[in-house]
Structures are given as structure tokens and as C-alpha cells.
Design a protein around this motif. Structure first.
Motif, PDB file in Angstrom:
ATOM      1  N   ARG A  93      58.757  26.511  78.764  1.00 38.54           N
ATOM      2  CA  ARG A  93      57.910  25.804  77.792  1.00 38.54           C
ATOM      3  C   ARG A  93      57.086  26.785  76.962  1.00 38.54           C
ATOM      4  N   GLU A 109      57.908  29.925  76.229  1.00 40.42           N
ATOM      5  CA  GLU A 109      58.821  30.582  75.275  1.00 40.42           C
ATOM      6  C   GLU A 109      59.153  29.644  74.116  1.00 40.42           C
ATOM      7  N   GLU A 110      59.328  28.360  74.414  1.00 40.74           N
ATOM      8  CA  GLU A 110      59.630  27.391  73.359  1.00 40.74           C
ATOM      9  C   GLU A 110      58.447  27.255  72.408  1.00 40.74           C
ATOM     10  N   ARG A 111      57.239  27.232  72.951  1.00 44.91           N
ATOM     11  CA  ARG A 111      56.054  27.101  72.104  1.00 44.91           C
ATOM     12  C   ARG A 111      55.857  28.329  71.225  1.00 44.91           C
ATOM     13  N   LEU A 112      56.175  29.514  71.761  1.00 42.60           N
ATOM     14  CA  LEU A 112      55.989  30.762  71.019  1.00 42.60           C
ATOM     15  C   LEU A 112      57.200  31.131  70.160  1.00 42.60           C
ATOM     16  N   SER A 113      58.315  30.419  70.402  1.00 43.50           N
ATOM     17  CA  SER A 113      59.576  30.710  69.687  1.00 43.50           C
ATOM     18  C   SER A 113      60.006  32.162  69.880  1.00 43.50           C
ATOM     19  N   VAL A 114      59.898  32.642  71.111  1.00 47.69           N
ATOM     20  CA  VAL A 114      60.289  34.009  71.420  1.00 47.69           C
ATOM     21  C   VAL A 114      60.713  34.078  72.889  1.00 47.69           C
ATOM     22  N   ARG A 115      61.671  34.936  73.197  1.00 46.96           N
ATOM     23  CA  ARG A 115      62.084  35.146  74.586  1.00 46.96           C
ATOM     24  C   ARG A 115      61.175  36.194  75.209  1.00 46.96           C
ATOM     25  N   GLU A 156      58.951  41.973  73.302  1.00 47.42           N
ATOM     26  CA  GLU A 156      57.927  41.009  72.888  1.00 47.42           C
ATOM     27  C   GLU A 156      57.090  40.558  74.087  1.00 47.42           C
TER      28      GLU A 156
END
Length: 294
Positions: free
Chosen positions: A39, A41-47, A61
Motif C-alpha cells: 500500500r 509503494e502504491e501511494r508513493l508510486s515507487v518500488r 529510491e
């Protein structure tokens, strides 16, 4: 607060490199940890992590994000500490690590708990060299010379080490009259979990291992040594407080007392920083004043 919780999960996974280990620290399942990271990673749009069946490693990152998260959580912890100091009753979880013989500290720590009932004690027993900061401990009690520059140390007291064995063992094997006699006896040795080295036994004015005869047993905790010694299986070299009851009852006796001059020195250690929370300050002051003599 939910966002702070997910940052805490992220930091723990980053430091332990394991969803399972992070979950154990937090008291939740590895699956819940994985979902929280997903969740985030999805909120930050980054792995944030590279995942495989065996390892979890930070992406570039993720490494950048980790340093910022540590600062944020540190500031929150400092703010909470300042607020707690303004309240009349200290409270909150106090995570401490004690050596295996720390079970002998329990009556005194029971007094601490009765005095400060709102402080929740989370106690870990381990003879390994824990990483106080990386593993999230508030304070630890350890023997030996402090060596971590990131920690503050305060001396608690000392404990004598003694050679002990069962009367029945000495009736069969004979009573050693000088340190060199130990080479012909069965020996129950302690291995330090942090280094893998055996505890050295003093021989007169020298301190060395005894190579002439292999040890009868090697263990990395004290309880098996005490048990085997009581059963007449050899001689052990132990902290006196660990066998005080056995000595009083006569199931163990000391030998070579005139040659034994070693003392274990105990310290309480905690992370250095700008703010010392009320619960840690109270714990440090209490154990410094009350823990020794046991």
C-alpha cells in the motif's frame, strides 16, 4: 497516525531485510507487513524493495526514503518523550534486553514494575551482542567493557566468578588443589554467542585455555552448565549469582577460591540522543540504585 505506522513498518523491514522478522518485532503477521509495504509503494508510486524468495533489499529510491523516515520517526519519538515528561505518570512500552542470567534480576525488576505500573516491560533474554539501535531496544544490561560509541553506559556493579562442581563429582574425580589440576578434570565451558570464542579460565597468574583435555561440554547459555555441574558431570566456571541457590543448598561447592580473582562488571546502556525519555531515565536510575548487590 496510520501513515506513521506504515513508515515504522517500512523502517523495520529495511533494517531486518525480512517481512517475517519485522512482523515479529511488531507483533503482526508477515502477510500484514507485506500488504502494508504494498500500500505504501502504491501511494508513493515507487518500488521500495527488490523482493526474492530469500531476500528483501532496498531499491535506490527505498534507501533514500529510509533516511528521511528515520528522521521523521526520531522526531516523533522525541516529541512523545517530551510530552510524557510533562505528565504525572510515566507510561508506554520499555523494550529492554538482558543476559541469560538476567532472570536473577527479576525480583528487583518486579519492584520497578510495581513502582511504575503504567510502564510496559518488553524483555528480551539473550547472550548475543544485540544491536541496540538497529533492533529498537530502549536499554540493555550487559557485562564486559562497553564498546559501542553510539550508546551511553552507566556502571551497575560487579559479580565474582567461581569454579563449581558437585560434591559427588569431586568424590570420584578428586578435588583440584591448584589451577593446573583442572587439565585432568571434565570441564563445562561457555561459548560467547557474539564471537564463538570459549570463555577463558584463569590459571594462577595467567589467563589461558586448557589444551591438554577437551571440554566435556560447550554451551552458549548458563543453564545447561549449572544443570550438568549439579549432575556431577564436570567443573564449570560461572557467575556466583547464577549458582547462589545451589551453593546454599550444597548441591554445588566452590573450588580454587584462592586463585579466582575475576569479577564480571555489569553496565546499563541506552542510545545517546538529545532527549532521554522519562521511562528510560527512570529505568536507568532505578537499576543503577537498586540492582546490585543482588
Amino acid at each position: 497516525m496510520e501513515s506513521l505506522g506504515s513508515l515504522d513498518v517500512f523502517v523495520r523491514v529495511s533494517e531486518s531485510r525480512s517481512f517475517t522478522a519485522a512482523g515479529q518485532q511488531l507483533g503482526i503477521s508477515a502477510s500484514a507487513v507485506s500488504k502494508t509495504i504494498a500500500r505504501l509503494e502504491e501511494r508513493l508510486s515507487v518500488r521500495l524493495f527488490h523482493r526474492s524468495t530469500r531476500t528483501v533489499n532496498l531499491t535506490p529510491e527505498g534507501a533514500l526514503f529510509l533516511e528521511r523516515c528515520r528522521r521523521i520517526l526520531s522526531e516523533v519519538k522525541d516529541a512523545e518523550a517530551e510530552l510524557l515528561q510533562t505528565r504525572g505518570t510515566p507510561q508506554g512500552k520499555l523494550r529492554i534486553s538482558l543476559p541469560s542470567l538476567g532472570t536473577l534480576f527479576m525480583p528487583k525488576l518486579g519492584d520497578f514494575k510495581r513502582r511504575y505500573p503504567e510502564i510496559e516491560l518488553d524483555i528480551d533474554y539473550s547472550d548475543r551482542l544485540v544491536d541496540v539501535i538497529e533492533e529498537g531496544f530502549d536499554a540493555v544490561i550487559r557485562s564486559g567493557t562497553p564498546s559501542d560509541s553510539r550508546l551511553v553506559a552507566r556502571r551497575l556493579g560487579t559479580c565474582r566468578k567461581v569454579f563449581v562442581g558437585a560434591p559427588g563429582y569431586f568424590n570420584k574425580a578428586g578435588m583440584p588443589s591448584k589451577p593446573e589440576d583442572l587439565t585432568s578434570h571434565a570441564r563445562l565451558h561457555y561459548r560467547f554467542p557474539s564471537t564463538g570464542k570459549l570463555d577463558v579460565w584463569p590459571l594462577g597468574d595467567k589467563t589461558e585455555m586448557l589444551p591438554e583435555r577437551p571440554a566435556s561440554m560447550v554451551t552458549n547459555t548458563l543453564d545447561p552448565q549449572v544443570c550438568f555441574a549439579e549432575q556431577g558431570l564436570g567443573i564449570a566456571y560461572l557467575p556466583e549469582i547464577a549458582v547462589r541457590r545451589q551453593l546454599e543448598q550444597g548441591s554445588l561447592v566452590t573450588v580454587l577460591d584462592e586463585y579466582d580473582r575475576e569479577n564480571m562488571v555489569f553496565h546499563v546502556l541506552w542510545p545517546s540522543g538529545r532527549h532521554l525519555s522519562a521511562k528510560i531515565r527512570l529505568f536507568v536510575d532505578f537499576v543503577t540504585s537498586h540492582l546490585f548487590p543482588l
